[in-house]
Design a protein around this motif. Structure first.
Motif, short mmCIF file in Angstrom:
data_model
loop_
_atom_site.label_atom_id
_atom_site.label_comp_id
_atom_site.label_asym_id
_atom_site.label_seq_id
_atom_site.Cartn_x
_atom_site.Cartn_y
_atom_site.Cartn_z
N ALA A 231 -12.33 -5.87 2.94
CA ALA A 231 -11.89 -6.11 1.56
C ALA A 231 -12.94 -5.59 0.60
O ALA A 231 -13.96 -5.03 1.00
CB ALA A 231 -11.64 -7.61 1.34
N GLN A 232 -12.67 -5.81 -0.69
CA GLN A 232 -13.52 -5.35 -1.79
C GLN A 232 -13.72 -3.83 -1.68
O GLN A 232 -14.80 -3.33 -1.38
CB GLN A 232 -14.85 -6.09 -1.80
N PHE A 233 -12.63 -3.12 -1.98
CA PHE A 233 -12.59 -1.68 -1.71
C PHE A 233 -13.18 -0.84 -2.84
O PHE A 233 -13.18 -1.23 -4.01
CB PHE A 233 -11.13 -1.23 -1.49
N SER A 234 -13.63 0.32 -2.44
CA SER A 234 -13.97 1.40 -3.37
C SER A 234 -13.45 2.69 -2.74
O SER A 234 -13.19 2.76 -1.54
CB SER A 234 -15.48 1.48 -3.60
N GLN A 235 -13.30 3.74 -3.56
CA GLN A 235 -12.83 5.01 -3.05
C GLN A 235 -13.92 5.66 -2.19
O GLN A 235 -15.11 5.52 -2.47
CB GLN A 235 -12.46 5.95 -4.20
N ASP A 236 -13.49 6.35 -1.13
CA ASP A 236 -14.48 6.96 -0.22
C ASP A 236 -14.95 8.34 -0.67
O ASP A 236 -15.68 9.02 0.06
CB ASP A 236 -13.94 7.04 1.21
N GLU A 237 -14.54 8.74 -1.89
CA GLU A 237 -14.99 10.05 -2.38
C GLU A 237 -16.47 10.01 -2.79
O GLU A 237 -17.16 11.03 -2.77
CB GLU A 237 -14.14 10.45 -3.60
N HIS A 238 -16.95 8.83 -3.18
CA HIS A 238 -18.34 8.69 -3.60
C HIS A 238 -18.97 7.53 -2.82
O HIS A 238 -18.39 6.45 -2.74
CB HIS A 238 -18.42 8.40 -5.10
N TYR A 239 -20.13 7.77 -2.26
CA TYR A 239 -20.81 6.72 -1.53
C TYR A 239 -22.31 6.99 -1.53
O TYR A 239 -22.77 8.12 -1.77
CB TYR A 239 -20.29 6.61 -0.09
N GLN A 240 -23.06 5.96 -1.24
CA GLN A 240 -24.52 6.04 -1.23
C GLN A 240 -25.00 6.67 0.06
O GLN A 240 -24.66 6.22 1.16
CB GLN A 240 -25.12 4.63 -1.38
N ILE A 241 -25.78 7.74 -0.06
CA ILE A 241 -26.36 8.38 1.12
C ILE A 241 -27.61 7.60 1.54
O ILE A 241 -28.42 7.22 0.71
CB ILE A 241 -26.73 9.85 0.84
N SER A 242 -27.74 7.37 2.84
CA SER A 242 -28.88 6.63 3.36
C SER A 242 -29.71 7.52 4.27
O SER A 242 -29.17 8.36 5.00
CB SER A 242 -28.41 5.40 4.14
N MET A 243 -31.01 7.32 4.22
CA MET A 243 -31.91 8.07 5.11
C MET A 243 -31.98 7.45 6.49
O MET A 243 -32.56 8.03 7.42
CB MET A 243 -33.32 8.11 4.50
N PHE A 244 -31.37 6.26 6.64
CA PHE A 244 -31.62 5.49 7.85
C PHE A 244 -30.39 5.36 8.76
O PHE A 244 -30.41 4.60 9.71
CB PHE A 244 -32.14 4.10 7.48
N ASP A 245 -29.31 6.05 8.45
CA ASP A 245 -28.18 6.04 9.38
C ASP A 245 -27.56 7.43 9.44
O ASP A 245 -27.95 8.34 8.70
CB ASP A 245 -27.14 4.97 9.00
N ASP A 246 -26.60 7.60 10.35
CA ASP A 246 -25.97 8.91 10.59
C ASP A 246 -24.57 8.93 10.01
O ASP A 246 -23.63 9.40 10.65
CB ASP A 246 -25.94 9.20 12.10
N ARG A 247 -24.42 8.42 8.78
CA ARG A 247 -23.10 8.26 8.20
C ARG A 247 -22.31 9.58 8.15
O ARG A 247 -21.14 9.62 8.49
CB ARG A 247 -23.19 7.66 6.80
N GLU A 248 -22.95 10.66 7.71
CA GLU A 248 -22.25 11.93 7.59
C GLU A 248 -21.68 12.37 8.93
O GLU A 248 -20.53 12.79 9.03
CB GLU A 248 -23.19 13.01 7.03
N ARG A 249 -22.48 12.28 9.96
CA ARG A 249 -22.03 12.69 11.30
C ARG A 249 -20.93 11.76 11.80
O ARG A 249 -19.94 12.21 12.38
CB ARG A 249 -23.22 12.68 12.26
N SER A 250 -21.10 10.46 11.56
CA SER A 250 -20.09 9.49 12.01
C SER A 250 -18.76 9.72 11.30
O SER A 250 -17.68 9.65 11.92
CB SER A 250 -20.58 8.07 11.75
N MET A 251 -18.81 9.99 10.00
CA MET A 251 -17.57 10.20 9.25
C MET A 251 -16.86 11.47 9.71
O MET A 251 -15.64 11.50 9.83
CB MET A 251 -17.88 10.26 7.75
N ALA A 252 -17.65 12.52 9.99
CA ALA A 252 -17.05 13.76 10.47
C ALA A 252 -16.39 13.56 11.83
O ALA A 252 -15.28 14.04 12.09
CB ALA A 252 -18.11 14.85 10.56
N LEU A 253 -17.06 12.80 12.71
CA LEU A 253 -16.51 12.53 14.04
C LEU A 253 -15.22 11.73 13.93
O LEU A 253 -14.23 12.02 14.61
CB LEU A 253 -17.54 11.76 14.86
N GLU A 254 -15.19 10.73 13.04
CA GLU A 254 -13.99 9.90 12.94
C GLU A 254 -12.84 10.64 12.27
O GLU A 254 -11.68 10.35 12.54
CB GLU A 254 -14.33 8.60 12.21
N ARG A 255 -13.13 11.60 11.41
CA ARG A 255 -12.06 12.43 10.86
C ARG A 255 -11.37 13.22 11.97
O ARG A 255 -10.14 13.38 11.97
CB ARG A 255 -12.61 13.38 9.79
N VAL A 256 -12.16 13.69 12.93
CA VAL A 256 -11.59 14.44 14.06
C VAL A 256 -10.76 13.53 14.95
O VAL A 256 -9.63 13.86 15.33
CB VAL A 256 -12.71 15.13 14.87
#
Length: 414
Positions: free
Chosen positions: A352-377
């Protein structure tokens, strides 16, 4: 109008299987997986005393020759959409209320059919039955709540399946009915109304609203004013809400999945498997809608339904996300903190408590970009080939439910 399909699932089965003609039939879940509940019973089965939601064993004892059909949810959805298209050919104001009930506002198109609402209802009724084999009942009134009341209390009980409830006839026809006939008044609320000295719908309608609020505050506490006004308005046939096409297309406030397990899960590792599968479904759905959630909710219910145990807790994550592994880590923390060690039969996960996924905070401490690309596939693969095209390894263990769940819609077989 409120259009209601009679014994919808059972009607679809009988219309598509002529060999069931003249035989009592129910649509029921799979008894082997603790879901042997009657979902729909045809009129012949109801004459034998069979009711919706009763256990399949009880239904069979009432009618030994009962025809039992496993649900085909995908087909029921298809027929429901076909019926919706028929309604839309008479008015563009069609609002689904459930899979077998829909509101129609024919005010602006009624003149095209002679200005007689009941004649138009009969025309639609005959066409739906001719094209789908499903018999529809129509409650007609000046607003949605009165149309629903008209259908439930009168159209479903008369021979034509069509009834018009006018405001002038509310007092003479509706108010004398017992309070359990009021829309939204279940068995427990009926008991409360009777205890308050309100045994009929008319008694509720005639009670001044301030007095009803006071009675309900005494019964339920200070936060009951909204419910008091809701019931009072229903009894008096007051409903300003319009028939709104696409009302269910609005952005949801939360997205969740839950399931009743086929057996008791007694170990943390087994519960985690289902927790991960449900988290993946929730995140997959959020990604398809372009949402990220900030708050994760986890719920578990114990195996004893008579004395339920369990919990439902939520936590706010550091950043909104729709990455399965990120949400799962937060869900596991809630599970480990609040599970009491007792056997579990139902598990649920929500975001819950949604926001659009077009904008998000980039973190130096996780692999969010890679994880999101993998889940899109993986999402693309599942969209094309089905959810079992690619699965996590834990889903093929004895605790996994993803394979079985993929063959169902809303917990029932497709």
């Amino acid at each position: 109008m409120l259009a209601d399909c009679q014994s919808f699932y059972a009607s679809v089965e009988k219309s598509q299987n002529p060999e069931y003609e003249g035989r009592p039939l129910v649509v029921a879940g799979d008894p082997k997986r603790r879901s042997g509940i009657v979902l729909a019973a045809c009129p012949l089965a109801k004459e034998k005393g069979i009711t919706t939601a009763e256990r399949l064993g009880e239904a069979i004892s009432k009618c030994p020759g009962l025809v039992i059909v496993r649900p085909r949810m995908a087909e029921y959805i298809r027929v429901s959409m076909q019926i919706t298209d028929i309604y839309k050919s008479y008015t563009d104001l069609v609002e689904p209320y459930s899979i077998d009930e829909q509101f129609l506002d024919v005010t602006s198109s009624l003149h095209l059919y002679g200005g007689h609402a009941e004649k138009l209802a009969l025309l639609i009724q005959e066409r739906v039955q001719a094209e789908t084999g499903v018999y529809c009942r129509f409650g007609i009134a000046e607003n949605k709540i009165m149309a629903k009341t008209s259908c439930d209390n009168y159209a479903k009980k008369n021979t034509s399946g069509i009834y018009t409830l006018t405001r002038e006839r509310l007092e003479s026809e509706l108010w004398g009915l017992p309070i359990n006939k009021l829309f939204m008044a279940g068995s427990r609320m009926t008991q409360h109304f009777n205890a308050m000295g309100i045994p009929t719908i008319g008694d509720l309608a005639r009670t001044p609203l301030p007095q009803l609020k006071l009675l309900m505050r005494r019964k339920f506490g200070k936060n009951s004013d909204i419910n008091a006004e809701m019931y009072w308005r229903i009894a008096n046939g007051i409903d300003p809400s319009p028939v709104t096409p696409g009302t269910h297309d609005e952005a949801p406030k939360s997205v969740g999945h839950q399931m009743t397990l086929p057996r008791d899960y007694s170990t943390l590792e087994d519960i985690k498997v289902v927790l991960l599968e449900l988290t993946e479904l929730v995140c997959q759905r959020c990604r398809s809608k372009g949402f990220m959630g900030h708050v994760v909710t986890v719920g578990c219910m114990g195996a004893d339904f008579d004395r339920p145990t369990g919990f439902s807790r939520q936590a706010k994550m550091l950043d909104p996300t729709n990455v399965t592994n990120h949400v799962y880590r937060a869900a596991v923390e809630l599970l480990e903190e609040h599970w009491d060690g007792q056997p579990v039969r139902k598990v649920g996960v929500g975001l819950a408590q949604f926001s659009q996924d077009e904008h998000y905070q980039i973190s130096m401490f996780d692999d969010r970009e890679r994880s999101m690309a993998l889940e899109r596939v993986t999402d693309a693969l599942k969209a094309k080939y089905g959810n079992t095209a690619i699965m996590r390894a834990v889903s093929v263990t004895a605790a996994g439910q993803a394979r079985d769940r993929s063959g169902k819609i809303g917990g029932h077989y497709k």
